[in-house]
Design a protein around this motif. Structure first.
Motif, PDB file in Angstrom:
ATOM      1  N   SER A   1       0.877  -1.325   0.067  1.00  0.00           N
ATOM      2  CA  SER A   1      -0.040  -0.053  -0.005  1.00  0.00           C
ATOM      3  C   SER A   1       0.860   1.291  -0.018  1.00  0.00           C
ATOM      4  CB  SER A   1      -0.882   0.105   1.207  1.00  0.00           C
ATOM      5  OG  SER A   1      -0.042  -0.025   2.568  1.00  0.00           O
ATOM      6  N   ALA A   2       2.082   1.145   0.575  1.00  0.00           N
ATOM      7  CA  ALA A   2       3.118   2.393   0.693  1.00  0.00           C
ATOM      8  C   ALA A   2       3.622   2.753  -0.800  1.00  0.00           C
ATOM      9  CB  ALA A   2       3.988   2.051   1.492  1.00  0.00           C
ATOM     10  N   ARG A   3       3.501   1.398  -1.467  1.00  0.00           N
ATOM     11  CA  ARG A   3       4.232   1.663  -2.993  1.00  0.00           C
ATOM     12  C   ARG A   3       3.234   2.243  -3.871  1.00  0.00           C
ATOM     13  NH1 ARG A   3       8.365   0.283  -6.444  1.00  0.00           N
ATOM     14  NH2 ARG A   3       7.743  -0.245  -8.331  1.00  0.00           N
ATOM     15  N   GLN A   4       1.976   2.132  -3.293  1.00  0.00           N
ATOM     16  CA  GLN A   4       0.891   2.458  -4.115  1.00  0.00           C
ATOM     17  C   GLN A   4       0.609   3.915  -3.986  1.00  0.00           C
ATOM     18  OE1 GLN A   4      -3.295   1.390  -3.129  1.00  0.00           O
ATOM     19  NE2 GLN A   4      -3.634   1.103  -5.402  1.00  0.00           N
TER      20      GLN A   4
ATOM     21  N   ALA B   1       2.887   5.902  -2.906  1.00  0.00           N
ATOM     22  CA  ALA B   1       4.253   6.614  -3.303  1.00  0.00           C
ATOM     23  C   ALA B   1       4.061   7.009  -4.809  1.00  0.00           C
ATOM     24  CB  ALA B   1       5.336   5.736  -3.241  1.00  0.00           C
ATOM     25  N   ILE B   2       3.639   6.006  -5.509  1.00  0.00           N
ATOM     26  CA  ILE B   2       3.520   6.188  -7.001  1.00  0.00           C
ATOM     27  C   ILE B   2       2.478   7.360  -7.293  1.00  0.00           C
ATOM     28  CG2 ILE B   2       2.786   5.077  -9.236  1.00  0.00           C
ATOM     29  CD1 ILE B   2       4.405   2.592  -8.291  1.00  0.00           C
ATOM     30  N   GLY B   3       1.167   6.943  -6.589  1.00  0.00           N
ATOM     31  CA  GLY B   3       0.270   7.966  -6.901  1.00  0.00           C
ATOM     32  C   GLY B   3       0.561   9.482  -6.399  1.00  0.00           C
ATOM     33  N   SER B   4       1.118   9.393  -5.318  1.00  0.00           N
ATOM     34  CA  SER B   4       1.536  10.854  -4.758  1.00  0.00           C
ATOM     35  C   SER B   4       2.649  11.593  -5.395  1.00  0.00           C
ATOM     36  CB  SER B   4       2.028  10.508  -2.917  1.00  0.00           C
ATOM     37  OG  SER B   4       0.836  10.163  -2.684  1.00  0.00           O
ATOM     38  N   TRP B   5       3.497  10.806  -5.921  1.00  0.00           N
ATOM     39  CA  TRP B   5       4.762  11.431  -6.728  1.00  0.00           C
ATOM     40  C   TRP B   5       4.013  11.688  -8.088  1.00  0.00           C
ATOM     41  CZ3 TRP B   5       8.601  13.974  -6.579  1.00  0.00           C
ATOM     42  CH2 TRP B   5       9.548  14.057  -7.473  1.00  0.00           C
ATOM     43  N   ALA B   6       3.030  10.974  -8.711  1.00  0.00           N
ATOM     44  CA  ALA B   6       2.666  11.391  -9.837  1.00  0.00           C
ATOM     45  C   ALA B   6       1.765  12.706  -9.576  1.00  0.00           C
ATOM     46  CB  ALA B   6       1.619  10.146 -10.411  1.00  0.00           C
ATOM     47  N   ALA B   7       0.979  12.705  -8.315  1.00  0.00           N
ATOM     48  CA  ALA B   7       0.353  13.907  -8.110  1.00  0.00           C
ATOM     49  C   ALA B   7       1.120  15.204  -7.896  1.00  0.00           C
ATOM     50  CB  ALA B   7      -0.512  13.735  -6.925  1.00  0.00           C
ATOM     51  N   MET B   8       2.292  14.889  -7.392  1.00  0.00           N
ATOM     52  CA  MET B   8       3.202  15.858  -6.957  1.00  0.00           C
ATOM     53  C   MET B   8       3.751  16.596  -8.362  1.00  0.00           C
ATOM     54  SD  MET B   8       5.203  15.372  -3.541  1.00  0.00           S
ATOM     55  CE  MET B   8       5.341  13.346  -3.617  1.00  0.00           C
ATOM     56  N   VAL B   9       4.346  15.958  -8.970  1.00  0.00           N
ATOM     57  CA  VAL B   9       4.893  16.347 -10.502  1.00  0.00           C
ATOM     58  C   VAL B   9       3.822  16.889 -11.386  1.00  0.00           C
ATOM     59  CG1 VAL B   9       6.149  15.461 -12.549  1.00  0.00           C
ATOM     60  CG2 VAL B   9       6.818  14.669 -10.379  1.00  0.00           C
ATOM     61  N   GLY B  10       2.665  16.191 -11.300  1.00  0.00           N
ATOM     62  CA  GLY B  10       1.668  16.953 -12.179  1.00  0.00           C
ATOM     63  C   GLY B  10       1.251  18.160 -11.558  1.00  0.00           C
TER      64      GLY B  10
ATOM     65  N   VAL C   1      -3.573  24.934  -6.651  1.00  0.00           N
ATOM     66  CA  VAL C   1      -3.147  23.515  -7.146  1.00  0.00           C
ATOM     67  C   VAL C   1      -2.065  22.743  -6.361  1.00  0.00           C
ATOM     68  CG1 VAL C   1      -2.029  22.428  -8.795  1.00  0.00           C
ATOM     69  CG2 VAL C   1      -3.646  23.873  -9.644  1.00  0.00           C
ATOM     70  N   LEU C   2      -1.244  23.906  -5.731  1.00  0.00           N
ATOM     71  CA  LEU C   2      -0.031  23.222  -4.938  1.00  0.00           C
ATOM     72  C   LEU C   2      -1.050  22.963  -3.488  1.00  0.00           C
ATOM     73  CD1 LEU C   2       2.787  25.745  -5.494  1.00  0.00           C
ATOM     74  CD2 LEU C   2       2.368  23.512  -6.501  1.00  0.00           C
ATOM     75  N   ALA C   3      -1.657  23.848  -2.877  1.00  0.00           N
ATOM     76  CA  ALA C   3      -2.167  23.684  -1.605  1.00  0.00           C
ATOM     77  C   ALA C   3      -3.120  22.323  -1.750  1.00  0.00           C
ATOM     78  CB  ALA C   3      -2.987  25.001  -1.299  1.00  0.00           C
ATOM     79  N   GLN C   4      -3.952  22.182  -2.670  1.00  0.00           N
ATOM     80  CA  GLN C   4      -4.852  21.162  -2.520  1.00  0.00           C
ATOM     81  C   GLN C   4      -4.491  19.923  -2.864  1.00  0.00           C
ATOM     82  OE1 GLN C   4      -8.195  21.452  -1.767  1.00  0.00           O
ATOM     83  NE2 GLN C   4      -8.080  23.343  -1.485  1.00  0.00           N
ATOM     84  N   THR C   5      -3.143  19.765  -3.687  1.00  0.00           N
ATOM     85  CA  THR C   5      -2.463  18.710  -3.795  1.00  0.00           C
ATOM     86  C   THR C   5      -1.856  18.233  -2.496  1.00  0.00           C
ATOM     87  OG1 THR C   5      -2.190  19.090  -6.271  1.00  0.00           O
ATOM     88  CG2 THR C   5      -0.573  17.469  -5.274  1.00  0.00           C
ATOM     89  N   ARG C   6      -1.002  19.279  -1.769  1.00  0.00           N
ATOM     90  CA  ARG C   6      -0.647  18.870  -0.504  1.00  0.00           C
ATOM     91  C   ARG C   6      -1.850  18.437   0.429  1.00  0.00           C
ATOM     92  NH1 ARG C   6       1.816  23.851  -1.068  1.00  0.00           N
ATOM     93  NH2 ARG C   6       0.385  24.903   0.437  1.00  0.00           N
ATOM     94  N   ALA C   7      -2.975  19.007   0.411  1.00  0.00           N
ATOM     95  CA  ALA C   7      -3.885  18.390   1.202  1.00  0.00           C
ATOM     96  C   ALA C   7      -4.280  17.101   1.146  1.00  0.00           C
ATOM     97  CB  ALA C   7      -5.047  19.345   1.084  1.00  0.00           C
ATOM     98  N   TRP C   8      -4.566  16.641  -0.441  1.00  0.00           N
ATOM     99  CA  TRP C   8      -5.044  15.502  -0.953  1.00  0.00           C
ATOM    100  C   TRP C   8      -3.792  14.218  -0.170  1.00  0.00           C
ATOM    101  CZ3 TRP C   8      -2.870  11.947  -4.029  1.00  0.00           C
ATOM    102  CH2 TRP C   8      -3.654  10.969  -4.629  1.00  0.00           C
ATOM    103  N   ILE C   9      -2.633  14.759  -0.473  1.00  0.00           N
ATOM    104  CA  ILE C   9      -1.585  13.815  -0.031  1.00  0.00           C
ATOM    105  C   ILE C   9      -1.747  13.729   1.503  1.00  0.00           C
ATOM    106  CG2 ILE C   9       0.977  13.499   0.065  1.00  0.00           C
ATOM    107  CD1 ILE C   9       0.917  14.867  -2.495  1.00  0.00           C
ATOM    108  N   ASP C  10      -1.931  14.657   2.125  1.00  0.00           N
ATOM    109  CA  ASP C  10      -1.831  14.452   3.763  1.00  0.00           C
ATOM    110  C   ASP C  10      -3.129  13.570   4.002  1.00  0.00           C
ATOM    111  OD1 ASP C  10       0.207  16.174   4.165  1.00  0.00           O
ATOM    112  OD2 ASP C  10      -0.800  18.083   4.629  1.00  0.00           O
ATOM    113  N   ARG C  11      -4.171  13.598   3.336  1.00  0.00           N
ATOM    114  CA  ARG C  11      -5.435  12.871   3.805  1.00  0.00           C
ATOM    115  C   ARG C  11      -5.212  11.424   3.212  1.00  0.00           C
ATOM    116  NH1 ARG C  11      -8.113  17.263   1.662  1.00  0.00           N
ATOM    117  NH2 ARG C  11      -8.365  16.074  -0.325  1.00  0.00           N
ATOM    118  N   ALA C  12      -4.503  11.205   2.045  1.00  0.00           N
ATOM    119  CA  ALA C  12      -4.617   9.890   1.222  1.00  0.00           C
ATOM    120  C   ALA C  12      -3.227   8.901   1.788  1.00  0.00           C
ATOM    121  CB  ALA C  12      -4.465  10.061  -0.219  1.00  0.00           C
TER     122      ALA C  12
END
Length: 185
Positions: A136-139, A141-150, A167-178
């Motif tokens: 689950s950490a790999r999933q 990591a991949i999803g979060s890295w893709a979200a950060m770069v995007g 865009v930056l703030a909402q992506t940070r918030a999404w990663i914090d929750r996910a």
């Protein structure tokens, strides 16, 4: 005059540093070998003592850039907060080579793509390292890295500062929750 091995190594480092900054700032096609050498404080003629071609320089610069990060695990939310910052967005020349050069790398020599692929592997491993649930950490990591770069690409692309910041703030918030629990910093 003969240049020592040590000086050759220092000159190569200066060339790679200059190329990394210029490529991240302006892209591969917009930067000439002459500009790289001038930025490095060296003559254009010395280039071929270090590299066979501009393609060779691109691959070497990418290899240096993607392994330049510190080894070891990353705490995903803390890393995302640093990565998805206005300071990082506003300084592509010193920032992430993936956000700055991924779309350009697709059309580069296989060696350049291989360097970026190695960087992708390393980043996923760093974001996964030390997790209690590796799958689950790999999933995450991949999803979060893709979200950060995007998100970084979209934030840099936007000419609307408010939207870019959102865009930056909402992506940070999404990663914090996910994100699952991550190793401590």
């Amino acid at each position: 005059m003969k240049v020592s091995r040590q000086q050759m190594g220092e000159n190569r480092r200066r060339i790679l540093d200059a190329a990394g900054r210029l490529f991240r700032d302006r892209g591969f096609e917009a930067v000439t070998v002459a500009e790289v050498m001038r930025e490095a404080g060296l003559t254009h003629g010395g280039f071929y003592g270090h590299f066979r071609s501009k393609d060779d320089l691109i691959a070497a610069a990418l290899a240096e850039l993607v392994v330049a990060s510190e080894p070891g695990p990353l705490a995903l939310p803390a890393f995302a907060a640093r990565y998805l910052s206005p300071a990082h967005r506003d300084d592509p020349a010193s920032g992430c080579p993936v956000a700055a050069l991924a779309s350009d790398t697709i059309r580069q020599a296989p060696e350049a793509r291989a360097a970026m692929t190695e960087g992708l592997r390393r980043q996923i491993a760093r974001l996964t390292d030390g997790a209690a649930e590796p799958e689950s950490a790999r999933q995450a990591a991949i999803g979060s890295w893709a979200a950060m770069v995007g998100a970084m690409i979209l934030a840099r692309m936007s000419d609307d500062p408010a939207l870019s910041n959102e865009v930056l703030a909402q992506t940070r918030a999404w990663i914090d929750r996910a994100s699952p629990s991550t190793p401590a910093e």
